[in-house]
Motif scaffolding. Structure first.
Motif, PDB file in Angstrom:
ATOM      1  N   SER A 325      57.754  21.457 -84.698  1.00  0.00           N
ATOM      2  CA  SER A 325      57.487  21.903 -83.325  1.00  0.00           C
ATOM      3  C   SER A 325      57.023  23.346 -83.300  1.00  0.00           C
ATOM      4  O   SER A 325      56.072  23.698 -82.577  1.00  0.00           O
ATOM      5  CB  SER A 325      58.738  21.724 -82.465  1.00  0.00           C
ATOM      6  OG  SER A 325      59.130  20.372 -82.421  1.00  0.00           O
ATOM      7  N   SER A 328      53.534  23.505 -84.608  1.00  0.00           N
ATOM      8  CA  SER A 328      52.599  23.002 -83.607  1.00  0.00           C
ATOM      9  C   SER A 328      52.367  24.026 -82.499  1.00  0.00           C
ATOM     10  O   SER A 328      51.245  24.207 -82.015  1.00  0.00           O
ATOM     11  CB  SER A 328      53.140  21.693 -83.012  1.00  0.00           C
ATOM     12  OG  SER A 328      53.283  20.709 -84.009  1.00  0.00           O
ATOM     13  N   LEU A 329      53.471  24.694 -82.099  1.00  0.00           N
ATOM     14  CA  LEU A 329      53.351  25.723 -81.075  1.00  0.00           C
ATOM     15  C   LEU A 329      52.453  26.851 -81.563  1.00  0.00           C
ATOM     16  O   LEU A 329      51.593  27.358 -80.817  1.00  0.00           O
ATOM     17  CB  LEU A 329      54.744  26.250 -80.710  1.00  0.00           C
ATOM     18  CG  LEU A 329      54.788  27.397 -79.678  1.00  0.00           C
ATOM     19  CD1 LEU A 329      54.163  26.954 -78.347  1.00  0.00           C
ATOM     20  CD2 LEU A 329      56.232  27.860 -79.468  1.00  0.00           C
ATOM     21  N   ALA A 332      48.870  25.780 -81.455  1.00  0.00           N
ATOM     22  CA  ALA A 332      48.365  25.745 -80.084  1.00  0.00           C
ATOM     23  C   ALA A 332      48.041  27.144 -79.584  1.00  0.00           C
ATOM     24  O   ALA A 332      47.037  27.365 -78.899  1.00  0.00           O
ATOM     25  CB  ALA A 332      49.403  25.077 -79.177  1.00  0.00           C
ATOM     26  N   LEU A 333      48.887  28.113 -79.914  1.00  0.00           N
ATOM     27  CA  LEU A 333      48.647  29.497 -79.472  1.00  0.00           C
ATOM     28  C   LEU A 333      47.361  30.044 -80.101  1.00  0.00           C
ATOM     29  O   LEU A 333      46.546  30.689 -79.423  1.00  0.00           O
ATOM     30  CB  LEU A 333      49.835  30.369 -79.854  1.00  0.00           C
ATOM     31  CG  LEU A 333      51.122  30.174 -79.044  1.00  0.00           C
ATOM     32  CD1 LEU A 333      52.247  31.011 -79.629  1.00  0.00           C
ATOM     33  CD2 LEU A 333      50.896  30.525 -77.581  1.00  0.00           C
ATOM     34  N   THR A 335      44.847  28.324 -81.214  1.00  0.00           N
ATOM     35  CA  THR A 335      43.705  27.616 -80.632  1.00  0.00           C
ATOM     36  C   THR A 335      43.349  28.174 -79.257  1.00  0.00           C
ATOM     37  O   THR A 335      42.164  28.382 -78.927  1.00  0.00           O
ATOM     38  CB  THR A 335      44.016  26.118 -80.532  1.00  0.00           C
ATOM     39  OG1 THR A 335      44.358  25.604 -81.824  1.00  0.00           O
ATOM     40  CG2 THR A 335      42.828  25.335 -79.987  1.00  0.00           C
ATOM     41  N   LEU A 336      44.388  28.408 -78.419  1.00  0.00           N
ATOM     42  CA  LEU A 336      44.161  28.965 -77.093  1.00  0.00           C
ATOM     43  C   LEU A 336      43.527  30.352 -77.163  1.00  0.00           C
ATOM     44  O   LEU A 336      42.608  30.687 -76.406  1.00  0.00           O
ATOM     45  CB  LEU A 336      45.494  29.027 -76.329  1.00  0.00           C
ATOM     46  CG  LEU A 336      45.455  29.626 -74.925  1.00  0.00           C
ATOM     47  CD1 LEU A 336      44.569  28.771 -74.007  1.00  0.00           C
ATOM     48  CD2 LEU A 336      46.871  29.719 -74.359  1.00  0.00           C
TER      49      LEU A 336
END
Length: 361
Positions: A325, A328-329, A332-333, A335-336
């Motif tokens: 997790s 993954s977080l 995601a950060l 990527t953003l």
């Protein structure tokens, strides 16, 4: 069970060694250094080696043609020999001479004991159970010997026109069929009990394994063993409750006549002979109970260990899920941040996210 009638050439193997002129030589025992021995002990070593080689051939045949519990476990099959000597006497007999006992001693038969094991149904014979390794180091375990002098052949082969050793052997085999069965059953129980301690080490090794193969082996072994032992205890109880003893001669352990005579002259109490058949039945029941009780404790330990192992595996899975997790977080950060026209301050954004996840005070 198999009955082997040996040809004369087989007896010649032992007789050849018995009558050969032996000289002093170095004798090597397993796990020990070579030791120089005189001619008599070289004779003992060579004859026992020849007898053991014959036993090996017979047991190999059994393992190949009638495989069973002993073959599967790679243990030696129980084996009974019938040996006849020209002259063989107990050391306590009045006219016994040590040089007359070289043949039985060389074959691994102990004649220096104050006891003998005999049955009225087998006149002239004595039973020699698996002995001490120091006495007969070359004779394998699970080897019993019925022995006596050739003068006993006519009494054993009664009813035949020309009493021969083969006739006597056939009579003894027919008379002792159930005794052979009982002895083999006791040997099997002894083997199961001796293997019980090994099960602890095997369980620890297999239970600690992570492969499906290790777990499958442990499961199959536990299931098969538990079912076999439960059935074995029932079979032993049924077998021992049979009242007929048609082919099971009654054996007793008793002092030799010469020792009894010495006790009587010294005023000592007479020795009460031991019923070996009853002792064997009692021992079988006790062994069966011990093994089944061990199996129950063994399965309880495995069950507890499996529960603890499941708890540890669940905790590892939770830690792995938490780690995944977080990764993954992080992805995601990143990527953003990369996809923004004007990338925000990543450290400031991460701080805001962690502040939102913080527990309220």
């Amino acid at each position: 069970m198999a009955n082997f009638t040996l040809e004369a050439s087989v007896a010649d193997r032992l007789n050849g060694e018995l009558h050969k002129l032996h000289r002093a030589a170095l004798i090597k025992r397993e796990g020990r250094s070579s030791v120089s021995q005189g001619p008599r002990f070289v004779l003992y070593d060579r004859v026992q080696t020849a007898r053991t080689a014959l036993h090996h051939e017979l047991r190999q045949w059994m393992g190949s043609n009638l495989p069973g519990a002993f073959a599967r476990s790679k243990e030696v099959h129980p084996l009974f020999d019938l040996l006849f000597f020209e002259v063989a006497k107990h050391w306590s007999d009045d006219d016994a001479q040590s040089d007359k006992n070289d043949a039985p001693r060389a074959c691994g038969v102990e004649v220096n004991s104050p006891f003998n094991i005999a049955s009225d149904q087998l006149p002239g014979l004595q039973l020699h159970p698996p002995g001490r390794t120091e006495w007969a180091p070359k004779i394998a375990p699970n080897t019993w010997t019925l022995w006596g002098n050739s003068s006993a052949v006519p009494d054993l082969a009664v009813g035949t026109e020309d009493a021969s050793v083969a006739d006597a052997g056939y009579f003894v085999g027919e008379e002792m069929t159930d005794y052979f069965t009982r002895t083999g059953l006791t040997a099997l129980l002894d083997q199961l009990r001796s293997n019980a301690s090994i099960a602890y080490d095997n369980a620890r090794e297999l239970h600690g394994g992570t492969s499906s193969r290790d777990l499958k082996r442990l499961r199959d072994r536990t299931l098969t063993t538990s079912l076999d032992l439960a059935r074995l205890e029932e079979d032993i109880e049924t077998y021992n409750n049979q009242h007929w003893r048609e082919r099971e001669p009654q054996f007793h352990l008793d002092y030799t006549p010469a020792v009894k005579k010495l006790d009587a002259e010294a005023g000592r109490s007479a020795f009460e002979r031991v019923d070996l058949n009853k002792s064997d039945r009692d021992r079988q029941k006790q062994l069966a109970k011990e093994i089944v009780a061990f199996d129950a404790r063994y399965r309880d330990v495995l069950s507890t260990a499996a529960s603890l192992g499941a708890s540890l595996d669940a905790r590892r899975a939770q830690r792995l899920a938490t780690g995944v997790s977080l990764v993954s977080l992080g992805v995601a950060l990143v990527t953003l941040w990369v996809t923004q026209e004007t990338p925000p301050n990543l450290a400031s954004l991460a701080g805001q996210i962690f502040d939102s996840l913080r527990w309220p005070t």
